[in-house]
Scaffold this motif. Structure first.
Motif, PDB file in Angstrom:
ATOM      1  N   VAL A   1       0.845  -1.195   0.000  1.00 10.42           N
ATOM      2  CA  VAL A   1       0.000   0.000   0.000  1.00 10.42           C
ATOM      3  C   VAL A   1       0.880   1.245   0.000  1.00 10.42           C
ATOM      4  N   LYS A   2       1.944   1.185   0.761  1.00 11.07           N
ATOM      5  CA  LYS A   2       2.875   2.322   0.821  1.00 11.07           C
ATOM      6  C   LYS A   2       3.505   2.564  -0.551  1.00 11.07           C
ATOM      7  N   LYS A   3       3.843   1.481  -1.252  1.00 11.04           N
ATOM      8  CA  LYS A   3       4.421   1.627  -2.591  1.00 11.04           C
ATOM      9  C   LYS A   3       3.400   2.214  -3.572  1.00 11.04           C
ATOM     10  N   LEU A   4       2.133   1.845  -3.406  1.00 10.20           N
ATOM     11  CA  LEU A   4       1.082   2.439  -4.239  1.00 10.20           C
ATOM     12  C   LEU A   4       0.967   3.936  -3.954  1.00 10.20           C
ATOM     13  N   ARG A   5       0.997   4.303  -2.676  1.00 13.14           N
ATOM     14  CA  ARG A   5       0.873   5.708  -2.282  1.00 13.14           C
ATOM     15  C   ARG A   5       2.010   6.545  -2.847  1.00 13.14           C
ATOM     16  N   ARG A   6       3.230   5.996  -2.805  1.00 11.61           N
ATOM     17  CA  ARG A   6       4.398   6.736  -3.292  1.00 11.61           C
ATOM     18  C   ARG A   6       4.455   6.797  -4.810  1.00 11.61           C
TER      19      ARG A   6
ATOM     20  N   TRP B   1      -1.300  10.598 -11.195  1.00  9.03           N
ATOM     21  CA  TRP B   1      -2.284   9.690 -11.784  1.00  9.03           C
ATOM     22  C   TRP B   1      -3.725  10.076 -11.469  1.00  9.03           C
ATOM     23  N   GLY B   2      -3.945  11.264 -10.925  1.00 10.15           N
ATOM     24  CA  GLY B   2      -5.320  11.716 -10.726  1.00 10.15           C
ATOM     25  C   GLY B   2      -5.641  12.155  -9.315  1.00 10.15           C
ATOM     26  N   GLY B   3      -4.735  11.986  -8.380  1.00  6.31           N
ATOM     27  CA  GLY B   3      -4.961  12.447  -7.009  1.00  6.31           C
ATOM     28  C   GLY B   3      -6.183  11.810  -6.373  1.00  6.31           C
ATOM     29  N   ASP B   4      -6.988  12.623  -5.676  1.00  7.19           N
ATOM     30  CA  ASP B   4      -8.140  12.076  -4.964  1.00  7.19           C
ATOM     31  C   ASP B   4      -9.329  11.786  -5.880  1.00  7.19           C
TER      32      ASP B   4
END
Length: 174
Positions: free
Chosen positions: A82-87, A160-163
């Motif tokens: 999940v952390k890698k996705l966030r970064r 990639w689009g933010g929120d």
């Protein structure tokens, strides 16, 4: 080496007399309609999409964190993913834009995206739901958390689009 046999007049007359009154037949060909490969692929894709839809229930609401950006990981998946996705360590190979779709259409497209990712061995996909009335923004994480092939997801980085988008990590078949 072709041997030509030369018939004399008597043999030709005998042949003509034997075939007197014969008409040439009209060729009648029957063409069987076999669905083209493209049609078979479309039928298979529709069937797979319908099968993928049974994972998404509107009544079931998984326990997702309400604090901060939307995120989820399966119990057997490391929180580091999940952390890698966030970064933004994962780059999405497929994008799905759900702007302007109804909930039912979005659910169908989401199921088709997950199935297409598995079929084409795509590990990371981006689902763009937009802001709008926040209906899809609220529903998509609930649907994704129900699907057994979704390993993790997180709100997309700004790139990639933010929120208004979610990055999804999809389990690949062995």
């Amino acid at each position: 080496m072709s041997k030509k046999t030369i018939l004399d007049d008597q043999e030709l007359d005998l042949f003509r007399e034997a075939i007197k009154g014969v008409r040439p037949i009209k060729q009648d060909t029957i063409r069987l309609h076999v669905p083209a490969i493209k049609q078979k692929a479309q039928i298979r894709e529709i069937r797979e999409t319908q099968q993928a839809l049974h994972y998404f229930s509107d009544e079931y609401e998984p326990l997702l964190s309400q604090e901060g950006p939307v995120r989820y990981h399966r119990a057997d998946v490391s929180a580091y993913e999940v952390k890698k996705l966030r970064r933004g360590d994962y780059i999405p190979d497929m994008m799905l834009d759900l702007h302007g779709l109804t909930q039912q259409q979005a659910k169908s497209e989401l199921g088709a995206l997950i199935e297409a990712c598995r079929r084409q061995h795509v590990r990371c996909a981006c689902v763009m739901h937009g802001h709008g009335k926040n209906i899809l923004k609220q529903r998509i994480p609930l649907w994704l958390a129900q699907h057994p092939d979704v390993m993790a997801f997180h709100q997309a980085p700004k790139l990639w689009g933010g929120d208004a988008a979610i990055l999804v990590l999809i389990e690949q078949p062995i």
